[in-house]
Design an enzyme around this catalytic site. Structure first.
Site, short mmCIF file in Angstrom:
data_model
loop_
_atom_site.label_atom_id
_atom_site.label_comp_id
_atom_site.label_asym_id
_atom_site.label_seq_id
_atom_site.Cartn_x
_atom_site.Cartn_y
_atom_site.Cartn_z
N GLY A 193 0.84 -1.20 0.00
CA GLY A 193 0.00 0.00 0.00
C GLY A 193 0.88 1.25 0.00
O GLY A 193 1.63 1.48 0.94
N HIS A 458 11.96 37.27 1.69
CA HIS A 458 13.13 36.69 1.01
C HIS A 458 14.27 36.50 1.99
O HIS A 458 14.51 37.39 2.80
CB HIS A 458 13.57 37.64 -0.11
CG HIS A 458 14.81 37.18 -0.81
ND1 HIS A 458 14.80 36.16 -1.74
CD2 HIS A 458 16.11 37.58 -0.69
CE1 HIS A 458 16.03 35.96 -2.18
NE2 HIS A 458 16.84 36.80 -1.55
#
Ligand code: FAD
Ligand code: NAI
Length: 478
Positions: A193, A458
């Site tokens: 899975g 930033h």
């Protein structure tokens, strides 16, 4: 139900409550805490451990072990930064003790919150009576008692699912329940899975030195995740030495002197030390006594509810993994709050299941909200798509983790331009912590122009979302 001067509720007694909640996992304890904070007199019944799957054998232990994997990975790459650490070893016993410490602290905190809000917590198994108001409690420290509620919330959660040919024995074949408490990891593991649990466990074990093979029945791992994002995870797994086989059926296994051999229909046998079965979870209604109550259950065993979490029976609500919606802790929280607001007669805003936040904590991480490209097209939308990889992002380079991308799916307007944001899918460093603003943009139905106007600090990883949105406006910076 809320006691008012005109409409007094029956006096609360030791055995009568405004709300009785069966189950003390995220769905149940959120209902209890939120209800109590709104002034309701609440009882909550838990048969095992307060905190449920999430705290004991789910989200928290799984993420704690993944953090150990992240620390190991960081130390393994320390030399690239000029930090001369020895190659990392692993004492998984210490990891387990740390994990348990985190769980214990959170459980204590939760118990404190319940006590502080005067929620009556009963230890035992709750069973709903045919009168829909009485709940019989038995088998625990609270003894055999019957309590009544003006409203009852069923929050009994889920249990692991297994498949024929793979009986769980706790050593050769395990599920998440056992794996999360291993004192030592196997040398080789086959994970059956490739969903959320399979990918998180495969990633964790591989980082910590286990040779891992994922066997997934569907054509791709991570069903529900956008194809581009799932492909990046698969490629990254393969680069790290995880074998990923999709479209395969397993038929059983044969134990040998060392470990066991997994049989794959039409494929080669795979020798391994441990099989981890992660093929989904089933609703756990087994002990609620629903047969006598008329509460409707669908053909997969989930309790049927309307958008306010009302069951087919008046006065009974159901929330969390026991209902056929996404099996996530935060959805249990959200449904618990909807149920309480409905009980309070507040006409709640239902959960918007098409725009949930999803986070998967394998490496690289996956996070998304809203439509994938495929799902948007299937739903009939004409779409515009933009993708930006983390390879060009300054912060990603600084931390040395550049695998991944941000993908924005927007509705194409009559002018051909990108309009409303339909979905954001992210894969890469710390995207589970970056999803917040994308989730809000999708749910506020922002257009790309509106969302692109916000400034991203930033240097941050979130600049990648800003760039992806900006590209859809037809202009760009980097
Ligand atoms: P549960 O947490 O299962 O709680 C139900 C509680 O009810 C249990 O404590 C049970 O003992 C009790 N109970 C059952 N029947 C009775 C009864 N008759 N009487 C009294 N008590 C009863 N979700 C996320 O959002 N993020 C993740 O990162 C995440 N990771 C996961 C990792 C793993 C390995 C697993 C297995 C699950 C993970 N999940 C995650 C899913 C999350 O754990 C579940 O969605 C969440 O726990 C569901 O909450 P619940 O309250 O509905 O059920
Ligand atoms: P899942 O439904 O996410 O994935 C199960 C996978 O097993 C699917 O890909 C399915 O195709 C595959 N499968 C089923 N039968 C198979 C078979 N016979 N052979 C091979 N593959 C087979 O279920 P999973 O991973 O067990 O997780 C259960 C739930 O727990 C999830 O639905 C999720 O909601 C929750 N969870 C959430 C996490 C998160 O939010 N980070 C982490 C872990 C679990």
């Amino acid at each position: 139900m809320v006691p008012t001067a005109e409409n007094p509720a029956p006096a609360s007694t030791d055995t009568h409550f405004d709300v009785v909640v069966i189950g003390g996992g995220p769905g149940g304890y959120a209902s209890a805490l939120y209800g109590a904070s709104a002034g309701l007199n609440v009882a909550m019944i838990e048969r095992q451990r307060i905190g449920g799957t999430c705290l004991h054998v789910g989200c928290i232990p799984a993420k704690e072990l993944l953090e150990t994997a992240a620390v190991h990975r960081t130390v393994s790459h320390a030399k690239e930064f000029g930090v001369l650490a020895d190659a990392p070893g692993l004492d998984f016993g210490v990891t387990q003790d740390r994990k348990q410490g985190v769980i214990d602290q959170l459980v204590d905190g939760l118990k404190g919150l319940l006590k502080g809000r005067k929620v009556t917590v009963l230890d035992g198994t709750g069973r709903l009576d045919a009168d829909h108001r009485t709940v019989h409690v038995s088998g625990g420290e609270s003894g055999d008692v019957s309590i009544t509620g003006d409203a009852v919330i069923l929050a009994a959660g889920s249990a692991v699912r297994t498949i024929p040919g793979f009986d769980v024995d706790g050593t050769l074949v395990v599920t998440s329940d056992e794996l999360l408490s291993l004192r030592e990891l196997p040398e080789r593991a086959v994970v059956i899975g490739g969903g959320a649990i399979g990918c998180e466990f495969a990633s964790m074990m591989s980082d910590l030195g286990t040779e891992v093979t994922i066997l997934e029945a569907l054509p791709k791992i991570l069903p529900g995740v956008d194809k581009d994002a799932a492909q990046i995870v698969e490629r990254s797994f393969k680069k790290r030495g995880i074998t990923v086989e999709t479209g395969v059926q397993v038929t059983g296994h044969t134990p040998g002197e060392r470990g066991t051999t997994v049989h794959v229909d039409g494929g080669e046998d795979i020798e391994t030390d441990m099989v981890v079965v992660s093929v989904g979870r089933r609703p756990f209604t087994d002990l609620l006594g629903l047969d006598q109550t008329g509460v409707s259950v669908d053909d997969r065993g989930f309790i049927e509810v309307d958008e306010n979490c009302r069951t087919s029976v008046d006065g009974v609500w159901a929330v969390g993994d026991i209902v056929p919606t996404a099996q996530l802790a935060h959805i249990g929280f959200a449904e618990g709050m909807v149920a309480i607001r409905d009980i309070l007669g507040e006409d709640p805003q239902p959960v918007d299941y098409a725009r949930l936040p999803w986070c998967i904590y394998c490496h690289p991480e996956v996070a998304f909200a809203g439509y994938s490209e495929e799902a948007a097209k299937e739903a009939g939308y004409d779409v515009v798509v933009s993708k930006h990889r983390y390879i060009g992002n300054g912060r990603a380079k600084i931390i040395g983790d550049t695998d991944g991308l941000v993908k924005v799916i927007a509705e194409k307007g009559p002018d051909g331009e990108a309009g409303r944001i339909l979905g954001v899918h992210m894969v890469g460093p710390w995207v589970t912590e970056q999803l917040g603003q994308a989730y809000m943009a999708v749910n506020w139905e922002a257009t790309v122009a509106e969302a692109a106007a916000f400034i991203q600090p930033h240097p941050t990883l979130s600049e990648n979302l800003g760039e992806t949105l900006m590209a859809l406006t037809g202009r760009s910076l980097h």
